[in-house]
Write a protein that holds these residues in place. Structure first.
Motif, PDB file in Angstrom:
ATOM      1  N   LEU A   8      67.330  47.416   0.177  1.00  0.00           N
ATOM      2  CA  LEU A   8      66.538  48.382   0.723  1.00  0.00           C
ATOM      3  C   LEU A   8      65.430  47.117   1.476  1.00  0.00           C
ATOM      4  O   LEU A   8      65.326  46.207   1.002  1.00  0.00           O
ATOM      5  CB  LEU A   8      65.511  49.023  -0.245  1.00  0.00           C
ATOM      6  CG  LEU A   8      65.885  50.286  -0.836  1.00  0.00           C
ATOM      7  CD1 LEU A   8      65.194  50.907  -1.991  1.00  0.00           C
ATOM      8  CD2 LEU A   8      66.204  51.419   0.391  1.00  0.00           C
ATOM      9  N   ASN A   9      64.810  47.664   2.488  1.00  0.00           N
ATOM     10  CA  ASN A   9      64.017  46.838   3.162  1.00  0.00           C
ATOM     11  C   ASN A   9      62.712  47.620   4.017  1.00  0.00           C
ATOM     12  O   ASN A   9      63.151  48.627   4.307  1.00  0.00           O
ATOM     13  CB  ASN A   9      64.816  46.105   4.292  1.00  0.00           C
ATOM     14  CG  ASN A   9      64.078  45.214   5.204  1.00  0.00           C
ATOM     15  OD1 ASN A   9      63.274  44.189   4.895  1.00  0.00           O
ATOM     16  ND2 ASN A   9      63.542  45.382   6.539  1.00  0.00           N
ATOM     17  N   ALA A  10      61.684  47.022   3.560  1.00  0.00           N
ATOM     18  CA  ALA A  10      60.434  47.550   4.423  1.00  0.00           C
ATOM     19  C   ALA A  10      59.555  46.525   4.937  1.00  0.00           C
ATOM     20  O   ALA A  10      59.377  45.458   4.156  1.00  0.00           O
ATOM     21  CB  ALA A  10      59.752  48.245   3.131  1.00  0.00           C
ATOM     22  N   THR A  11      59.068  46.658   5.926  1.00  0.00           N
ATOM     23  CA  THR A  11      58.184  45.544   6.813  1.00  0.00           C
ATOM     24  C   THR A  11      56.756  46.155   6.999  1.00  0.00           C
ATOM     25  O   THR A  11      56.875  46.889   7.751  1.00  0.00           O
ATOM     26  CB  THR A  11      58.761  44.956   7.867  1.00  0.00           C
ATOM     27  OG1 THR A  11      60.304  44.575   7.545  1.00  0.00           O
ATOM     28  CG2 THR A  11      57.985  43.914   8.496  1.00  0.00           C
ATOM     29  N   SER A  70      52.723  47.841   2.979  1.00  0.00           N
ATOM     30  CA  SER A  70      53.321  47.079   2.554  1.00  0.00           C
ATOM     31  C   SER A  70      54.799  47.391   1.720  1.00  0.00           C
ATOM     32  O   SER A  70      55.456  46.704   1.310  1.00  0.00           O
ATOM     33  CB  SER A  70      52.604  46.332   1.508  1.00  0.00           C
ATOM     34  OG  SER A  70      51.904  46.809   0.421  1.00  0.00           O
ATOM     35  N   GLN A  71      54.544  48.880   1.335  1.00  0.00           N
ATOM     36  CA  GLN A  71      55.906  49.365   0.687  1.00  0.00           C
ATOM     37  C   GLN A  71      56.419  50.316   1.548  1.00  0.00           C
ATOM     38  O   GLN A  71      57.422  51.093   1.133  1.00  0.00           O
ATOM     39  CB  GLN A  71      55.084  50.227  -0.480  1.00  0.00           C
ATOM     40  CG  GLN A  71      54.470  49.367  -1.575  1.00  0.00           C
ATOM     41  CD  GLN A  71      53.962  50.228  -2.492  1.00  0.00           C
ATOM     42  OE1 GLN A  71      54.257  51.590  -2.787  1.00  0.00           O
ATOM     43  NE2 GLN A  71      53.120  49.557  -3.623  1.00  0.00           N
ATOM     44  N   GLY A  72      56.277  50.201   3.042  1.00  0.00           N
ATOM     45  CA  GLY A  72      57.037  50.864   3.919  1.00  0.00           C
ATOM     46  C   GLY A  72      56.673  52.363   4.053  1.00  0.00           C
ATOM     47  O   GLY A  72      56.995  53.050   4.772  1.00  0.00           O
ATOM     48  N   ASN A  73      55.348  52.883   3.597  1.00  0.00           N
ATOM     49  CA  ASN A  73      54.953  54.046   3.801  1.00  0.00           C
ATOM     50  C   ASN A  73      54.300  54.311   5.136  1.00  0.00           C
ATOM     51  O   ASN A  73      53.871  53.270   5.583  1.00  0.00           O
ATOM     52  CB  ASN A  73      53.878  54.628   2.817  1.00  0.00           C
ATOM     53  CG  ASN A  73      54.393  54.362   1.372  1.00  0.00           C
ATOM     54  OD1 ASN A  73      55.450  55.038   1.080  1.00  0.00           O
ATOM     55  ND2 ASN A  73      53.892  53.598   0.319  1.00  0.00           N
ATOM     56  N   THR A  74      54.445  55.369   5.704  1.00  0.00           N
ATOM     57  CA  THR A  74      53.862  55.740   7.065  1.00  0.00           C
ATOM     58  C   THR A  74      52.266  55.761   7.164  1.00  0.00           C
ATOM     59  O   THR A  74      51.900  56.781   6.173  1.00  0.00           O
ATOM     60  CB  THR A  74      54.684  56.760   8.008  1.00  0.00           C
ATOM     61  OG1 THR A  74      54.553  58.069   7.161  1.00  0.00           O
ATOM     62  CG2 THR A  74      56.210  56.279   8.138  1.00  0.00           C
ATOM     63  N   ARG A  75      51.422  55.374   7.724  1.00  0.00           N
ATOM     64  CA  ARG A  75      50.307  55.459   7.778  1.00  0.00           C
ATOM     65  C   ARG A  75      49.697  55.781   9.296  1.00  0.00           C
ATOM     66  O   ARG A  75      49.761  54.973  10.148  1.00  0.00           O
ATOM     67  CB  ARG A  75      49.365  54.413   6.959  1.00  0.00           C
ATOM     68  CG  ARG A  75      49.913  54.151   5.948  1.00  0.00           C
ATOM     69  CD  ARG A  75      49.644  55.051   4.729  1.00  0.00           C
ATOM     70  NE  ARG A  75      50.011  54.836   3.318  1.00  0.00           N
ATOM     71  CZ  ARG A  75      49.980  55.367   2.484  1.00  0.00           C
ATOM     72  NH1 ARG A  75      49.677  56.613   2.431  1.00  0.00           N
ATOM     73  NH2 ARG A  75      50.497  54.822   1.232  1.00  0.00           N
ATOM     74  N   LEU A  76      49.012  57.282   9.431  1.00  0.00           N
ATOM     75  CA  LEU A  76      48.654  57.495  10.618  1.00  0.00           C
ATOM     76  C   LEU A  76      47.219  57.001  10.916  1.00  0.00           C
ATOM     77  O   LEU A  76      46.258  57.325  10.186  1.00  0.00           O
ATOM     78  CB  LEU A  76      48.554  59.023  10.988  1.00  0.00           C
ATOM     79  CG  LEU A  76      48.468  59.472  12.134  1.00  0.00           C
ATOM     80  CD1 LEU A  76      49.471  59.127  13.125  1.00  0.00           C
ATOM     81  CD2 LEU A  76      48.149  61.050  12.334  1.00  0.00           C
ATOM     82  N   ILE A  77      47.105  56.136  12.133  1.00  0.00           N
ATOM     83  CA  ILE A  77      45.781  55.550  12.405  1.00  0.00           C
ATOM     84  C   ILE A  77      45.187  56.340  13.515  1.00  0.00           C
ATOM     85  O   ILE A  77      45.935  56.507  14.637  1.00  0.00           O
ATOM     86  CB  ILE A  77      45.852  54.044  12.589  1.00  0.00           C
ATOM     87  CG1 ILE A  77      46.427  53.426  11.387  1.00  0.00           C
ATOM     88  CG2 ILE A  77      44.386  53.611  12.986  1.00  0.00           C
ATOM     89  CD1 ILE A  77      46.527  51.961  11.520  1.00  0.00           C
TER      90      ILE A  77
END
Length: 398
Positions: free
Chosen positions: A155-158, A188-195
């Motif tokens: 698994l990979n998250a950037t 940092s955990q690959g969760n999507t955050r809407l700005i």
């Protein structure tokens, strides 16, 4: 001339032709072996000194040579882990005994553990990839090598660190006009955050932009000033958003470049909106470049370099010591092993999805086989004639 010497010469010739037939048999048997290098038998005469005017027949000795430096043709496949070297060099592989060897046989397949292993059971070796520095290699040895493992990044998250947001702000709108737009970032955990970015006109040619996350301001408000031509002044503008802690993960810091924004008599429009980073994704495949970099391919189509395949060479490849499994080790006559990378310092490039064929020419081997058969028969006739003459001598007593 001694009849015993004649018979020994005939036996010497038969042994030499038998050796040649043995190399021919090996070559024909391995004509379809990936990366196999043919063997050949070289003959040299053995001369005995003449004594008392009598000729002493000598014989023939043989020496087996290998055409290791001669490259074979390529067969192309559909597997990315089938590898061939176009040019000089050898793959470094590790056997079940824990020792490292050299080979040109690149028919590697992925094992359950993720290692790349060829049909003879040898594991491909290399170095962990670094984006900043090439791995430090031991020039004259195999120290520092590691097993190339395609399961090392399941698994990979950037996390996002930078992006760009270029918009056109309508110049004909009244002071107080607002317009929002948004970008998706990754923590940092690959969760999507809407700005969300909200633009507000505060005066002629002056706007402010405020970033917010989940309805709360995110970072300071930034002023955007435009000249009479609708261009930013100064021309470079970046919004820096600080670190946020969200449910145990961190978002930011983020630098959003807005230098391409304009204020023209046209409706609000986003001309460029992007941000780096990626959500958590699984490995779906792999690619290997011609310079030996092994990339893991994730389901979001991102390619992440993980390893670099090591290559080795010696001063005299034809004098390497062949071992079972189509591998080679250093010998006293081959010179020392010199390490390097594909495509540099005289090493060949790596072709993914291809295999190097053996350099055996079947027509040539069959011709050699017929020649050896005829020569063996002729030498046997010499032995037979000597035996018959010996029998005549024995019968003189009767």
């Amino acid at each position: 001339m001694s009849l015993y010497g004649t018979m020994r010469t005939g036996v010497s010739g038969m042994n030499a032709q038998a050796n040649r037939l043995s190399t021919v048999a090996d070559n024909i048997a391995n004509a379809n072996t990936t990366g196999y290098k043919k063997a050949s038998t070289q003959f040299s005469s053995l001369i005995l000194p003449t004594t008392g005017g009598a000729y002493n027949s000598g014989g023939v000795t043989t020496d087996v040579r290998y055409s290791i430096s001669s490259q074979g043709t390529f067969t192309y496949t559909t597997s990315a882990t089938d590898l061939a070297i176009n040019g000089k060099g050898f793959f470094i592989v590790q056997g079940s005994d824990g020792m490292q060897y050299m080979t040109r046989a690149g028919a590697f397949t992925k094992t359950d553990e993720g290692a790349l292993r060829n049909s003879a059971g040898f594991t491909l070796m290399g170095y962990e990839y670094s984006s900043t520095d090439d791995p430090t290699i031991v020039v004259n040895g195999f120290d520092g090598l590691t097993e190339i493992n395609l399961s090392s990044g399941s698994l990979n998250a950037t996390a996002s660190t930078a992006g760009a947001l270029d918009v056109n702000l309508p110049s004909n709108e009244a002071v107080g006009y607002t317009k929002p737009t948004s970008l998706v970032a990754y923590d940092s955990q690959g969760n999507t955050r809407l700005i969300e970015f909200t633009y507000t006109k505060t005066a002629d040619n002056v706007w402010t932009v405020q970033a917010s996350y989940n309805g709360t301001p995110y970072g300071p408000s930034t002023t955007m000033t435009f000249n009479a031509a609708g261009k930013l002044t100064p021309s470079a503008l970046s919004v820096t958003l600080p670190v946020q802690n969200i449910n145990g993960a961190t978002l930011g810091p983020l630098t959003i470049d807005m230098s391409g924004s304009t204020q023209l008599g046209s409706p609000f429009d986003v001309s460029n909106g992007k941000i780096n980073g990626n959500a958590a994704s699984k490995v779906t495949g792999y690619e290997i470049s011609d310079d030996g970099i092994v990339y893991l391919k994730y389901d979001n189509s991102e390619l992440v370099p993980k390893y670099r395949i090591a290559m080795a060479s010696v001063q005299s490849p034809d004098n390497l010591k062949p071992l079972p499994g189509n591998v080679y080790s250093q010998s006293a006559d081959s010179g020392v092993v010199v390490m390097g990378y594909a495509g540099s310092s005289g090493y060949g490039t790596i072709i993914s999805g291809a295999l190097e064929d053996s350099n055996v020419d079947i027509a040539e081997e069959l011709t050699s086989m017929i020649e050896s058969q005829r020569n063996y028969t002729a030498n046997s006739k010499v032995f037979q004639t000597g035996s018959e003459l010996m029998e005549v001598l024995v019968n003189l007593k009767r």
